[in-house]
Write an enzyme that holds these catalytic residues in place. Sequence first.
Site, PDB file in Angstrom:
ATOM      1  CG  ASP A  69      22.104   0.769   2.454  1.00 51.70           C
ATOM      2  OD1 ASP A  69      23.351   1.292   2.408  1.00 51.70           O
ATOM      3  OD2 ASP A  69      21.142   0.850   2.761  1.00 51.70           O
TER       4      ASP A  69
ATOM      5  CB  ALA B  67      -1.319  -1.615  12.587  1.00 49.57           C
TER       6      ALA B  67
ATOM      7  CG  ASN C  51      -2.336   0.505   0.830  1.00 49.67           C
ATOM      8  OD1 ASN C  51      -2.342   1.796   0.258  1.00 49.67           O
ATOM      9  ND2 ASN C  51      -3.495  -0.123   1.280  1.00 49.67           N
TER      10      ASN C  51
ATOM     11  CB  THR D  44      14.157  -5.856  16.901  1.00 50.68           C
ATOM     12  OG1 THR D  44      13.500  -6.366  18.184  1.00 50.68           O
ATOM     13  CG2 THR D  44      13.669  -4.228  17.242  1.00 50.68           C
TER      14      THR D  44
ATOM     15  CG  HIS E  85      24.514   4.511  10.629  1.00 50.41           C
ATOM     16  ND1 HIS E  85      25.360   5.105   9.660  1.00 50.41           N
ATOM     17  CD2 HIS E  85      23.309   4.335  10.061  1.00 50.41           C
ATOM     18  CE1 HIS E  85      24.651   5.187   8.470  1.00 50.41           C
ATOM     19  NE2 HIS E  85      23.446   4.658   8.680  1.00 50.41           N
TER      20      HIS E  85
ATOM     21  NE  ARG F 158      -4.229 -15.291  18.594  1.00 51.01           N
ATOM     22  CZ  ARG F 158      -4.690 -15.627  17.203  1.00 51.01           C
ATOM     23  NH1 ARG F 158      -4.311 -16.642  16.820  1.00 51.01           N
ATOM     24  NH2 ARG F 158      -5.363 -14.823  16.702  1.00 51.01           N
TER      25      ARG F 158
ATOM     26  NE  ARG G 140       4.481  -9.085  23.971  1.00 50.38           N
ATOM     27  CZ  ARG G 140       3.562  -9.869  24.606  1.00 50.38           C
ATOM     28  NH1 ARG G 140       3.707 -11.250  24.308  1.00 50.38           N
ATOM     29  NH2 ARG G 140       2.662  -9.282  25.011  1.00 50.38           N
TER      30      ARG G 140
END
Length: 214
Positions: free
Chosen positions: A91, A167, A83, A172, A113, A190, A187
Site C-alpha cells: 500500500d 529464518a 524464492n 518490527t 489498521h 551481533r 533483534r
Amino acid sequence: MREEEKIQAGVLFCPGDPELVAIKLKTHNLDVDYNQTHEDETEKRAAILHEIIGEFGENGRIQGPIAFHYGKHTKIGKNFFANFNFTVQDDAQVTIGDNCNFGPNVTIVTPIHPMVPSERNAIRTASGEVKRLCYAKPVHIGNDCWFGASVTVCPGVTVGDGCVIGAGSVVTRDIPPNSFAAGVPCRVIREITEADSMARLPQVLADNQIIPEE
C-alpha cells in the site's frame, strides 16, 4: 486529496476506493498470470514482472508464486532473487536495494489498521461518509541483504545495508547496517564482521576461493 495521495502522506485512506480497487485488481490478475507460467518461460515472466513492479532492476529473478498487492508502489534494485511465495503488500512504498536475496515465504507488509474494533469497522470521513479506513508506512531494505525463510517485515521498518535476517523473524523495528538479526520480534544478535568470512571455514570452503573486494 486522492486516496493514493493519502497513502503517500501517511494518513487514513479507504482501501475500497474504486481507483485503488482498480489498481489492485489489475495487479492481482497479473500475479495469477505470473503464477501460471513455467519456470523456463523467462521472457514471459520478465514481461509480467515489469508490468507489475514499479521499478525492477536488471538480472532479477523471482521463483514464484508471487503476491503483489499494488506492485506499482514497489521498487527493486538489480541482482535480486526471491524464492517461493514472495508476498508484498505495498500500500505504501516498498524499496529493496541491489544484490538482495530472499528465502521462501518472505512477506513484506505496509498497511496498519486501527487497534480499536469500532474504529477498525468504521470511521467518519471529512465529507461525512462512514467507511473502513487504514493507513500505511513505507518499508526500506538496503543493498546486499539476505533474508532467511519465512521472514516477515512489518510497516515502517528500515533494514540497513548488508544485513542477514534469520529464518522466521518478525521485523518490527529498524535494523542497523551489517547486522545479523533474528527472532520474534527480530533483534540484533551481533555485527557481521570478517570473522564471518567463509575463509574461517576451510572445511566448507574446500577448494573454492574468496574473491577480494574491489
